[in-house]
Design a protein around this motif. Structure first.
Motif, mmCIF file in Angstrom:
data_model
loop_
_atom_site.group_PDB
_atom_site.id
_atom_site.type_symbol
_atom_site.label_atom_id
_atom_site.label_comp_id
_atom_site.label_asym_id
_atom_site.label_seq_id
_atom_site.Cartn_x
_atom_site.Cartn_y
_atom_site.Cartn_z
ATOM 1 N N LYS A 48 0.847 -1.194 0.000
ATOM 2 C CA LYS A 48 0.000 0.000 0.000
ATOM 3 C C LYS A 48 0.883 1.245 0.000
ATOM 4 N N TYR A 49 0.474 2.254 -0.764
ATOM 5 C CA TYR A 49 1.259 3.479 -0.786
ATOM 6 C C TYR A 49 0.430 4.748 -0.578
ATOM 7 N N VAL A 50 -0.868 4.602 -0.321
ATOM 8 C CA VAL A 50 -1.698 5.737 0.073
ATOM 9 C C VAL A 50 -2.391 5.368 1.378
ATOM 10 N N VAL A 51 -2.242 6.209 2.396
ATOM 11 C CA VAL A 51 -2.893 5.996 3.687
ATOM 12 C C VAL A 51 -3.937 7.096 3.854
ATOM 13 N N VAL A 52 -5.209 6.696 3.948
ATOM 14 C CA VAL A 52 -6.318 7.645 4.004
ATOM 15 C C VAL A 52 -6.988 7.548 5.371
ATOM 16 N N GLY A 53 -7.204 8.678 6.004
ATOM 17 C CA GLY A 53 -7.891 8.671 7.293
ATOM 18 C C GLY A 53 -8.354 10.056 7.667
ATOM 19 N N ARG A 54 -9.397 10.112 8.446
ATOM 20 C CA ARG A 54 -9.899 11.384 8.921
ATOM 21 C C ARG A 54 -8.891 11.996 9.889
ATOM 22 N N LYS A 55 -8.931 13.290 10.053
ATOM 23 C CA LYS A 55 -8.069 13.954 11.024
ATOM 24 C C LYS A 55 -8.229 13.270 12.382
ATOM 25 N N GLY A 56 -7.100 12.941 13.006
ATOM 26 C CA GLY A 56 -7.145 12.298 14.318
ATOM 27 C C GLY A 56 -7.250 10.793 14.271
ATOM 28 N N SER A 57 -7.184 10.193 13.077
ATOM 29 C CA SER A 57 -7.343 8.743 12.974
ATOM 30 C C SER A 57 -6.022 7.993 13.108
ATOM 31 N N GLY A 58 -4.889 8.726 13.110
ATOM 32 C CA GLY A 58 -3.607 8.073 13.347
ATOM 33 C C GLY A 58 -2.644 8.088 12.173
ATOM 34 N N LYS A 59 -2.920 8.871 11.130
ATOM 35 C CA LYS A 59 -2.016 8.912 9.970
ATOM 36 C C LYS A 59 -0.610 9.356 10.377
ATOM 37 N N LEU A 254 12.020 1.673 -4.460
ATOM 38 C CA LEU A 254 11.642 2.873 -3.729
ATOM 39 C C LEU A 254 10.151 2.856 -3.444
ATOM 40 N N PHE A 255 9.782 3.167 -2.210
ATOM 41 C CA PHE A 255 8.392 3.084 -1.785
ATOM 42 C C PHE A 255 7.938 4.404 -1.161
ATOM 43 N N PRO A 256 7.555 5.386 -1.988
ATOM 44 C CA PRO A 256 6.938 6.591 -1.420
ATOM 45 C C PRO A 256 5.553 6.235 -0.870
ATOM 46 N N VAL A 257 5.204 6.803 0.274
ATOM 47 C CA VAL A 257 3.897 6.578 0.890
ATOM 48 C C VAL A 257 3.257 7.946 1.138
ATOM 49 N N ILE A 258 2.019 8.115 0.693
ATOM 50 C CA ILE A 258 1.334 9.399 0.776
ATOM 51 C C ILE A 258 0.213 9.295 1.806
ATOM 52 N N TYR A 259 0.167 10.228 2.743
ATOM 53 C CA TYR A 259 -0.861 10.251 3.797
ATOM 54 C C TYR A 259 -1.856 11.367 3.475
ATOM 55 N N VAL A 260 -3.126 10.993 3.291
ATOM 56 C CA VAL A 260 -4.140 11.933 2.814
ATOM 57 C C VAL A 260 -5.335 11.930 3.756
ATOM 58 N N ARG A 261 -5.790 13.120 4.117
ATOM 59 C CA ARG A 261 -6.996 13.252 4.938
ATOM 60 C C ARG A 261 -8.214 12.815 4.127
ATOM 61 N N THR A 262 -9.165 12.168 4.765
ATOM 62 C CA THR A 262 -10.315 11.589 4.074
ATOM 63 C C THR A 262 -11.073 12.606 3.237
ATOM 64 N N VAL A 282 -4.784 2.126 1.989
ATOM 65 C CA VAL A 282 -5.267 1.583 3.252
ATOM 66 C C VAL A 282 -6.056 2.679 3.943
ATOM 67 N N PHE A 283 -7.269 2.346 4.366
ATOM 68 C CA PHE A 283 -8.158 3.314 5.007
ATOM 69 C C PHE A 283 -8.156 3.045 6.511
ATOM 70 N N LEU A 284 -7.791 4.060 7.276
ATOM 71 C CA LEU A 284 -7.708 3.905 8.729
ATOM 72 C C LEU A 284 -9.109 3.987 9.325
ATOM 73 N N GLU A 285 -9.589 2.859 9.770
ATOM 74 C CA GLU A 285 -10.929 2.781 10.349
ATOM 75 C C GLU A 285 -10.834 2.108 11.712
ATOM 76 N N TRP A 286 -11.564 2.663 12.659
ATOM 77 C CA TRP A 286 -11.546 2.176 14.031
ATOM 78 C C TRP A 286 -12.962 1.786 14.441
ATOM 79 N N ASP A 287 -13.044 0.930 15.438
ATOM 80 C CA ASP A 287 -14.333 0.584 16.035
ATOM 81 C C ASP A 287 -14.143 0.555 17.552
ATOM 82 N N PRO A 288 -15.225 0.406 18.313
ATOM 83 C CA PRO A 288 -15.071 0.423 19.782
ATOM 84 C C PRO A 288 -14.066 -0.582 20.319
ATOM 85 N N ASP A 289 -13.969 -1.746 19.685
ATOM 86 C CA ASP A 289 -13.040 -2.773 20.180
ATOM 87 C C ASP A 289 -11.582 -2.381 19.947
ATOM 88 N N THR A 290 -11.256 -1.894 18.737
ATOM 89 C CA THR A 290 -9.863 -1.519 18.475
ATOM 90 C C THR A 290 -9.475 -0.269 19.253
#
Length: 489
Positions: A48-59, A254-262, A282-290
């Motif tokens: 994976k080379y794009v990490v997508v998550g809402r602000k505060g999700s851990g990017k 070479l593995f550039p990885v880009i972190y993008v807000r949802t 990869v989409f950073l998603e959380w639930d009550p258990d994690t």
């Protein structure tokens, strides 16, 4: 890390102090948790080379983890904070389509950083022509082997010599490459220089036994007041450049990885976006258990013991037979940042009442809701304002309706009264945008004749229902908007 207070002499809460920094990247305690996540594994494997998550999700916490020295590969996390986006806007390939016009500039930047990261390895010794060429090129053009990201596109021209990359780019002549061509935009020789730099990085990696070079590009949203077309094109250009470098088997591993807000990711438009979403993001998603696992890890780190959340909860249920944990999580957007903020308010208020506190009581959780609600509104200001400056008028309309649930028609009437001349957002469009940021949800029928509330953050695939008539403000905003939980009449 200093040892926590001995909790035989003080309460557990005093020993914990806080559950950590809201900005997880500033808190070393969180890194031990993120190392265990699937997202880290997928990035580390190179799949994976794009990490997508809402602000505060851990990017940024993940990017910080990868900024630590790794024993089996080279890694660098060049910060885009204070990046000169205006200057980058001038480094455009006028011969390419708008969506690909910034790919060449980003590829050059990535190639420079790859050579820099390899030379900066601990214990690196200058022994080969490739290593010497990279060092001379970097020192001559940037004054050292580790240029800041904002420096790389700044020179008006790039100096070359026979000892560096002139033979590959300009033949045998000495000289330089002008960044800007005569007719504007970047010079066509830049792509040839980029290829030479990537070849050089591949050679250095092979000579030094480096299997992978990771470059993590985070904080794309820093200083972003408004996402205009040019910034969209530049962000898309970075993503396409990362893909181009990664998918070329003849170049450096070479593995550039880009972190993008949802919300930024959702506004990007380019032909291969869906393909990248399905296979390379990869989409950073959380639930009550994690989230509970993350909190338990923090408790263990803070107390140096096997304590967990259950041992900090007095066991009494909140109103409606709800556990304290469920009560807290229901007021968040399922993000680590939100949970940490709520718990920090709760522990601070509990200690104020009882300095030797060991357990959360219902009153502690209830007291934390109001300061937490103010925090959540401020977080939403940061997220929504770049897209809609007058969004507060819509929240004021919800406040006027008094109840946390309301009808579409009632919102139309209240919003019409609040809407200012500068606010061009119509009521239905306002509701859809509020839904996209999970400020509101809608009522939807489910199997067996029942119904449930749909929020974007809990059910991202559901989409907005333009016909929904029953709506609900997110529970985390209840105190800020001064709403009651009774259903509207």
């Amino acid at each position: 890390m200093s040892a926590p207070t001995n909790h035989t002499d003080a309460g557990l809460f005093e020993a914990i102090g806080s559950f950590g920094d809201v900005a997880a990247e500033d808190d070393d305690a969180v890194l031990s948790y993120f190392v265990k996540t699937e997202a880290v594994d997928e990035v580390q494997s190179g799949s994976k080379y794009v990490v997508v998550g809402r602000k505060g999700s851990g990017k940024t916490a993940i990017a910080k983890y990868f900024s630590q020295p790794q024993h089996d590969y080279v890694t660098d996390s060049p910060s885009l904070r204070d990046y000169p986006w205006g200057l980058h806007g001038k480094r455009k390939n006028l011969g390419a389509s708008d969506i690909e016009s910034y790919v060449s500039a980003w590829r050059y930047l990535i190639a420079v950083k790859a050579n820099s990261a390899l030379l900066a390895q601990k214990g690196m010794k200058m022994q080969t022509d490739s290593q010497r060429a990279a060092r001379e090129f970097l020192e001559e053009n940037y004054g050292g082997i580790t240029p800041q990201l904002g420096q790389i596109l700044r020179p008006a021209k790039v100096k070359l010599s026979k000892r560096t990359f002139a033979p590959a780019v300009l033949g045998n002549q000495l000289g330089s490459i002008e960044f800007e061509a005569d007719g504007g935009g970047i010079a066509p020789e830049l792509d040839r220089l980029t290829d030479a730099l990537l070849d050089n990085a591949k050679t250095i990696a092979s000579q030094t036994g480096v299997p992978k070079v990771f470059l993590h590009f985070d904080e794309l949203d820093q200083g972003l007041a408004k996402l205009d077309d040019r910034r969209r094109e530049m962000i898309v250009g970075l993503i396409l450049a990362a893909r181009s470098v990664r998918t070329d088997p003849a170049k450096v591993p070479l593995f550039p990885v880009i972190y993008v807000r949802t919300d930024i990711w959702e506004e990007l438009r380019f032909s291969d976006k869906n393909k990248i979403s399905q296979s390379s993001a990869v989409f950073l998603e959380w639930d009550p258990d994690t989230l509970l696992e993350m909190v338990n890890e923090r408790i263990r780190v803070k107390l140096w013991s096997n304590y967990n959340w259950d041992e900090l909860d007095d066991g009494n249920l909140m109103r409606g037979s709800q556990t304290k944990w469920s009560h807290i999580v229901s007021r968040t957007f399922n993000r680590p940042r939100d949970v940490i903020q709520f718990l920090n308010h709760a522990i601070k208020l509990a200690l104020k009442v009882m300095p030797e506190a060991d357990l959360f009581e219902n009153s502690d959780i209830q007291a934390a809701r109001e300061p937490y609600s103010r925090y959540l509104k401020q977080e939403l200001d940061d997220e929504i304002t770049p897209h809609w400056e007058e969004w507060g008028e819509a929240l004021q309309a919800c406040s006027e309706l008094s109840t946390i649930t309301f009808s579409r028609d009632a919102f139309h009437e209240a919003y019409g009264k609040r809407k200012s001349k500068l606010n061009t957002m119509e009521a239905d469009d306002a509701l859809e945008l509020l839904y996209s940021f999970s400020v509101i949800g809608y009522r939807r029928g489910i199997g067996g004749g029942g119904s449930g509330w749909v929020f974007q953050y809990t059910d991202p695939d559901a989409g907005w229902d333009n016909a929904a008539s029953r709506l609900k403000v997110h529970l985390g905003l209840k105190e800020f908007a001064k709403l009651r939980e009774e259903r509207a009449g």
